[in-house]
Design a protein around this motif. Structure first.
Motif, PDB file in Angstrom:
ATOM      1  N   ILE A  62      10.119  -2.183  -2.830  1.00 54.39           N
ATOM      2  CA  ILE A  62       9.442  -1.886  -1.563  1.00 54.39           C
ATOM      3  C   ILE A  62       8.017  -2.420  -1.535  1.00 54.39           C
ATOM      4  CG2 ILE A  62      10.892   0.104  -1.072  1.00 54.39           C
ATOM      5  CD1 ILE A  62       8.605   1.909  -1.892  1.00 54.39           C
ATOM      6  N   LYS A  63       7.372  -2.566  -2.693  1.00 57.00           N
ATOM      7  CA  LYS A  63       6.013  -3.090  -2.719  1.00 57.00           C
ATOM      8  C   LYS A  63       5.964  -4.581  -2.379  1.00 57.00           C
ATOM      9  CE  LYS A  63       3.403   0.444  -3.922  1.00 57.00           C
ATOM     10  NZ  LYS A  63       2.244   0.908  -3.113  1.00 57.00           N
ATOM     11  N   ALA A  64       7.126  -5.232  -2.364  1.00 61.16           N
ATOM     12  CA  ALA A  64       7.162  -6.656  -2.007  1.00 61.16           C
ATOM     13  C   ALA A  64       7.007  -6.874  -0.504  1.00 61.16           C
ATOM     14  CB  ALA A  64       8.476  -7.274  -2.481  1.00 61.16           C
ATOM     15  N   PHE A  65       7.063  -5.798   0.276  1.00 62.40           N
ATOM     16  CA  PHE A  65       6.975  -5.909   1.730  1.00 62.40           C
ATOM     17  C   PHE A  65       5.600  -5.478   2.221  1.00 62.40           C
ATOM     18  CE2 PHE A  65      11.462  -5.128   0.751  1.00 62.40           C
ATOM     19  CZ  PHE A  65      12.053  -6.199   1.386  1.00 62.40           C
ATOM     20  N   ASP A  66       5.190  -6.052   3.340  1.00 60.60           N
ATOM     21  CA  ASP A  66       3.934  -5.653   3.980  1.00 60.60           C
ATOM     22  C   ASP A  66       4.133  -4.520   4.978  1.00 60.60           C
ATOM     23  OD1 ASP A  66       2.651  -7.671   2.589  1.00 60.60           O
ATOM     24  OD2 ASP A  66       2.737  -9.108   4.255  1.00 60.60           O
ATOM     25  N   HIS A  67       5.356  -4.425   5.519  1.00 61.85           N
ATOM     26  CA  HIS A  67       5.637  -3.438   6.558  1.00 61.85           C
ATOM     27  C   HIS A  67       6.890  -2.652   6.194  1.00 61.85           C
ATOM     28  CE1 HIS A  67       2.774  -5.277   9.423  1.00 61.85           C
ATOM     29  NE2 HIS A  67       3.183  -6.422   8.903  1.00 61.85           N
ATOM     30  N   MET A  68       6.844  -1.365   6.490  1.00 61.99           N
ATOM     31  CA  MET A  68       8.028  -0.522   6.405  1.00 61.99           C
ATOM     32  C   MET A  68       8.245   0.106   7.769  1.00 61.99           C
ATOM     33  SD  MET A  68       8.865   2.842   4.012  1.00 61.99           S
ATOM     34  CE  MET A  68       9.229   1.878   2.543  1.00 61.99           C
ATOM     35  N   LEU A  69       9.443  -0.078   8.327  1.00 61.65           N
ATOM     36  CA  LEU A  69       9.812   0.550   9.586  1.00 61.65           C
ATOM     37  C   LEU A  69      10.794   1.662   9.274  1.00 61.65           C
ATOM     38  CD1 LEU A  69       9.813   0.762  12.657  1.00 61.65           C
ATOM     39  CD2 LEU A  69      11.541  -1.055  12.725  1.00 61.65           C
ATOM     40  N   LEU A  70      10.350   2.888   9.459  1.00 62.09           N
ATOM     41  CA  LEU A  70      11.173   4.058   9.172  1.00 62.09           C
ATOM     42  C   LEU A  70      11.905   4.488  10.440  1.00 62.09           C
ATOM     43  CD1 LEU A  70      12.008   6.423   7.281  1.00 62.09           C
ATOM     44  CD2 LEU A  70       9.952   7.612   8.064  1.00 62.09           C
ATOM     45  N   LEU A  71      13.224   4.504  10.378  1.00 61.51           N
ATOM     46  CA  LEU A  71      14.049   4.993  11.473  1.00 61.51           C
ATOM     47  C   LEU A  71      14.504   6.399  11.117  1.00 61.51           C
ATOM     48  CD1 LEU A  71      16.338   1.845  11.975  1.00 61.51           C
ATOM     49  CD2 LEU A  71      14.032   2.247  12.887  1.00 61.51           C
ATOM     50  N   GLY A  72      14.040   7.375  11.862  1.00 66.08           N
ATOM     51  CA  GLY A  72      14.395   8.758  11.592  1.00 66.08           C
ATOM     52  C   GLY A  72      13.877   9.635  12.706  1.00 66.08           C
ATOM     53  N   ILE A  73      14.378  10.858  12.784  1.00 65.99           N
ATOM     54  CA  ILE A  73      13.949  11.760  13.844  1.00 65.99           C
ATOM     55  C   ILE A  73      13.898  13.176  13.291  1.00 65.99           C
ATOM     56  CG2 ILE A  73      16.265  12.263  14.774  1.00 65.99           C
ATOM     57  CD1 ILE A  73      15.017  11.927  17.601  1.00 65.99           C
ATOM     58  N   GLY A  74      13.038  14.019  13.845  1.00 68.61           N
ATOM     59  CA  GLY A  74      12.920  15.388  13.369  1.00 68.61           C
ATOM     60  C   GLY A  74      12.461  15.418  11.925  1.00 68.61           C
ATOM     61  N   GLY A  75      13.202  16.148  11.096  1.00 69.05           N
ATOM     62  CA  GLY A  75      12.839  16.282   9.700  1.00 69.05           C
ATOM     63  C   GLY A  75      12.886  14.993   8.912  1.00 69.05           C
ATOM     64  N   SER A  76      13.542  13.976   9.458  1.00 66.57           N
ATOM     65  CA  SER A  76      13.593  12.673   8.792  1.00 66.57           C
ATOM     66  C   SER A  76      12.330  11.861   9.001  1.00 66.57           C
ATOM     67  CB  SER A  76      14.802  11.870   9.300  1.00 66.57           C
ATOM     68  OG  SER A  76      16.011  12.528   8.985  1.00 66.57           O
ATOM     69  N   ALA A  77      11.419  12.360   9.837  1.00 63.95           N
ATOM     70  CA  ALA A  77      10.209  11.605  10.151  1.00 63.95           C
ATOM     71  C   ALA A  77       8.932  12.440  10.101  1.00 63.95           C
ATOM     72  CB  ALA A  77      10.347  10.986  11.546  1.00 63.95           C
ATOM     73  N   LEU A  78       9.005  13.732  10.431  1.00 67.59           N
ATOM     74  CA  LEU A  78       7.793  14.531  10.572  1.00 67.59           C
ATOM     75  C   LEU A  78       7.024  14.661   9.260  1.00 67.59           C
ATOM     76  CD1 LEU A  78       9.152  17.305  12.948  1.00 67.59           C
ATOM     77  CD2 LEU A  78       7.303  15.703  13.475  1.00 67.59           C
ATOM     78  N   GLY A  79       7.736  14.854   8.156  1.00 70.64           N
ATOM     79  CA  GLY A  79       7.060  14.953   6.870  1.00 70.64           C
ATOM     80  C   GLY A  79       6.403  13.654   6.468  1.00 70.64           C
ATOM     81  N   ALA A  80       7.110  12.544   6.684  1.00 75.18           N
ATOM     82  CA  ALA A  80       6.541  11.237   6.348  1.00 75.18           C
ATOM     83  C   ALA A  80       5.287  10.966   7.165  1.00 75.18           C
ATOM     84  CB  ALA A  80       7.579  10.143   6.602  1.00 75.18           C
ATOM     85  N   ARG A  81       5.305  11.338   8.441  1.00 71.45           N
ATOM     86  CA  ARG A  81       4.127  11.113   9.286  1.00 71.45           C
ATOM     87  C   ARG A  81       2.952  11.981   8.826  1.00 71.45           C
ATOM     88  NH1 ARG A  81       3.749   8.495  13.925  1.00 71.45           N
ATOM     89  NH2 ARG A  81       5.957   8.597  14.490  1.00 71.45           N
ATOM     90  N   ALA A  82       3.236  13.212   8.435  1.00 67.75           N
ATOM     91  CA  ALA A  82       2.169  14.096   7.952  1.00 67.75           C
ATOM     92  C   ALA A  82       1.539  13.534   6.686  1.00 67.75           C
ATOM     93  CB  ALA A  82       2.726  15.496   7.702  1.00 67.75           C
ATOM     94  N   LEU A  83       2.365  13.057   5.768  1.00 70.41           N
ATOM     95  CA  LEU A  83       1.842  12.484   4.531  1.00 70.41           C
ATOM     96  C   LEU A  83       1.067  11.198   4.800  1.00 70.41           C
ATOM     97  CD1 LEU A  83       4.892  13.033   2.157  1.00 70.41           C
ATOM     98  CD2 LEU A  83       2.737  14.293   2.156  1.00 70.41           C
ATOM     99  N   GLN A  84       1.564  10.389   5.728  1.00 69.45           N
ATOM    100  CA  GLN A  84       0.868   9.143   6.072  1.00 69.45           C
ATOM    101  C   GLN A  84      -0.539   9.430   6.572  1.00 69.45           C
ATOM    102  OE1 GLN A  84       2.249   7.122   9.612  1.00 69.45           O
ATOM    103  NE2 GLN A  84       1.641   5.118   8.825  1.00 69.45           N
ATOM    104  N   GLN A  85      -0.666  10.363   7.511  1.00 70.91           N
ATOM    105  CA  GLN A  85      -1.988  10.641   8.067  1.00 70.91           C
ATOM    106  C   GLN A  85      -2.886  11.292   7.023  1.00 70.91           C
ATOM    107  OE1 GLN A  85      -2.393  12.300  12.062  1.00 70.91           O
ATOM    108  NE2 GLN A  85      -3.980  13.685  11.321  1.00 70.91           N
ATOM    109  N   ALA A  86      -2.312  12.165   6.185  1.00 69.16           N
ATOM    110  CA  ALA A  86      -3.125  12.891   5.217  1.00 69.16           C
ATOM    111  C   ALA A  86      -3.653  11.987   4.111  1.00 69.16           C
ATOM    112  CB  ALA A  86      -2.309  14.035   4.608  1.00 69.16           C
ATOM    113  N   PHE A  87      -2.831  11.032   3.645  1.00 69.17           N
ATOM    114  CA  PHE A  87      -3.189  10.291   2.442  1.00 69.17           C
ATOM    115  C   PHE A  87      -3.254   8.776   2.623  1.00 69.17           C
ATOM    116  CE2 PHE A  87      -1.209  14.279   1.019  1.00 69.17           C
ATOM    117  CZ  PHE A  87      -2.345  14.852   0.464  1.00 69.17           C
ATOM    118  N   PHE A  88      -3.015   8.316   3.841  1.00 70.38           N
ATOM    119  CA  PHE A  88      -3.194   6.895   4.111  1.00 70.38           C
ATOM    120  C   PHE A  88      -3.777   6.705   5.509  1.00 70.38           C
ATOM    121  CE2 PHE A  88      -1.965   2.384   4.465  1.00 70.38           C
ATOM    122  CZ  PHE A  88      -2.325   1.954   3.199  1.00 70.38           C
ATOM    123  N   PRO A  89      -4.894   7.361   5.797  1.00 73.50           N
ATOM    124  CA  PRO A  89      -5.466   7.288   7.138  1.00 73.50           C
ATOM    125  C   PRO A  89      -6.011   5.913   7.480  1.00 73.50           C
ATOM    126  CG  PRO A  89      -7.014   8.356   5.661  1.00 73.50           C
ATOM    127  CD  PRO A  89      -5.732   8.180   4.892  1.00 73.50           C
TER     128      PRO A  89
END
Length: 446
Positions: A62-89
């Motif tokens: 995964i580090k070989a890519f510049d972009h990751m597009l996550l397809l998910g909804i509800g619990g498949s996305a909310l946690g990832a978004r929270a972590l993204q904002q918290a630790f990769f603002p």
């Protein structure tokens, strides 16, 4: 400073906590039974060691890519978004040039067309997250991205895909076998809203370079005692998650049927959205429950806080703070006299003062409040928060006498949507849909 729960403003004197606290032995026995049977992997985390190995092997991919597009909804996305904002603002800040995580968590044609038009497929990995492999909002986007990748990259398209799904069955599992797509499993009995500490949330966290070991260690610090096969009622009664559960159940008995999650750690604001699904989908059953209300300090002091302070007295509050946040720049000394009180002060002092003022005002206004006082805003503390609130939610449901792990009402809307798209079967749903669509409408222009 240690992570603490401050109960000073919890209005314990006005709640019948004792009736629920007396059930600690019963709840401990249930935890032992449920974790022992593998029905609470959120707490026991039997998958943790294998997942760490899988992620270590996946890192270079995964580090070989510049972009990751996550397809998910509800619990498949909310946690990832929270972590993204918290630790990769930094992704949302000026001048960012590092890895970029994009989360497609809705049926949004505008956003999807923008991804197709602007993302470079050769530098993008598409991660599709669906435990069942049948979530049409997510799998529908997968179909479109699959075609896009194939058209742009030819036979190499599958090398830019990653599937997170059931280990043995479902459409996405079949796709993985058919095309040789890299996969990681969603463990059995791990519902979406409890899944952030699995591959669901940790793959995007790894892509962005977060310390996932610290995140998991923090969660295990809170959860491991709850999964101990020798857990006693006395031990459980001293655990913060059970105390929050007893408080939550006692609040409902007194008519406090709204739970504010007020985040005064700005980068952790999206944990409010994560908590909202966790609390609502777990406890909103059988005409009962508590409506979660995410709020952000200090932003919402200037909007919905009027309702919190002076509206209907049916609200309680989980109040998230961290005294050790960055100080930030200093205010200039040459300020007008009316602003003399901030001359030379750290900008961060203002946030702490606003948090203290709001917490005191809420308590003075009759809002029962427990402060979640974090000693740090690092990933270990985030893991502890996730585990604490997840465990508290499960036990609040048990104390209420409802199942906190299912979501029966949500399924009806999904079936009706499929009926509208003319999916096979669904006879009753199609009849209901036809009756609804052919009924007289009260339509008024505005």
């Amino acid at each position: 400073m240690a992570d603490m729960l401050d109960w000073t403003g919890a209005s314990l004197e006005n709640l019948d906590m004792a009736a629920f606290e007396a059930r600690a032995d019963e709840m401990a026995a249930r935890l032992v039974e449920e974790t022992g049977a593998g029905r609470l992997p959120f707490l026991s985390m039997p998958y943790a060691a294998a997942l760490k190995e899988d992620l270590a092997q996946l890192k270079d991919f995964i580090k070989a890519f510049d972009h990751m597009l996550l397809l998910g909804i509800g619990g498949s996305a909310l946690g990832a978004r929270a972590l993204q904002q918290a630790f990769f603002p930094q992704q949302g800040q000026p001048g960012h040039s590092g890895p970029c995580l994009w989360i497609a968590d809705n049926v949004d044609a505008y956003a999807l067309e923008a991804y197709l038009a602007k993302l470079p497929p050769e530098k993008t990995v598409v991660v599709t997250v669906s435990k069942s492999g049948g979530t049409i909002e997510t799998v529908g986007q997968y179909f479109i991205l699959k075609e896009w990748m194939h058209r742009r990259l030819g036979d190499a398209w599958s090398e830019h895909m990653l599937l997170v799904t059931d280990e043995k069955q479902g459409f996405l599992r079949a796709e993985a076998g058919k095309y040789g797509i890299t996969t990681l499993p969603v463990p059995d009995n791990l519902g979406g809203r409890y899944s952030v500490l699995s591959a669901v949330g940790l793959i995007p966290a790894l892509f962005l370079g977060m310390d996932i070991d610290a995140l998991m260690a923090g969660a295990q610090e809170v959860a491991t005692p709850l999964a101990d096969p020798k857990l006693t009622g006395e031990e459980l009664a001293a655990h913060g998650s059970f105390q929050l559960a007893a408080w939550g159940a006692a609040l409902l008995e007194k008519g406090f049927d709204e739970m504010i999650f007020f985040a005064y750690i700005p980068l952790w604001a999206k944990f409010g959205d994560w908590f909202a699904q966790l609390w609502a989908e777990s406890l909103g059953k059988e005409g009962r429950g508590s409506q979660p209300i995410p709020a952000v300090g200090v932003t919402d002091q200037h909007s919905v806080n009027q309702m919190f302070m002076d509206g209907l007295r049916n609200k309680a509050c989980l109040f998230l703070t961290c005294p050790s946040l960055p100080a930030g720049p200093k205010f200039p000394m040459d300020l007008p006299d009316q602003f003399a009180y901030v001359r030379g002060r750290d900008f961060g002092d203002l946030l702490q003062a606003e948090a203290l003022g709001t917490r005191m005002a809420l308590s003075d206004s009759g809002v029962p409040l427990v402060e979640l006082l974090m000693g740090d805003d690092g990933p270990r503390q985030a893991g502890k928060l996730i585990a604490l609130l997840g465990a508290a939610t499960i036990m609040t449901g048990w104390l209420m006498g409802i199942n906190p792990l299912d979501q029966p009402a949500v399924e009806l809307g999904k079936r009706l949507a499929k009926a509208r798209m003319n999916a096979d079967g669904l006879t009753e749903e199609k009849a209901s849909l036809n009756a609804f669509l052919t009924a007289d409408r009260d339509m008024r222009e505005f």
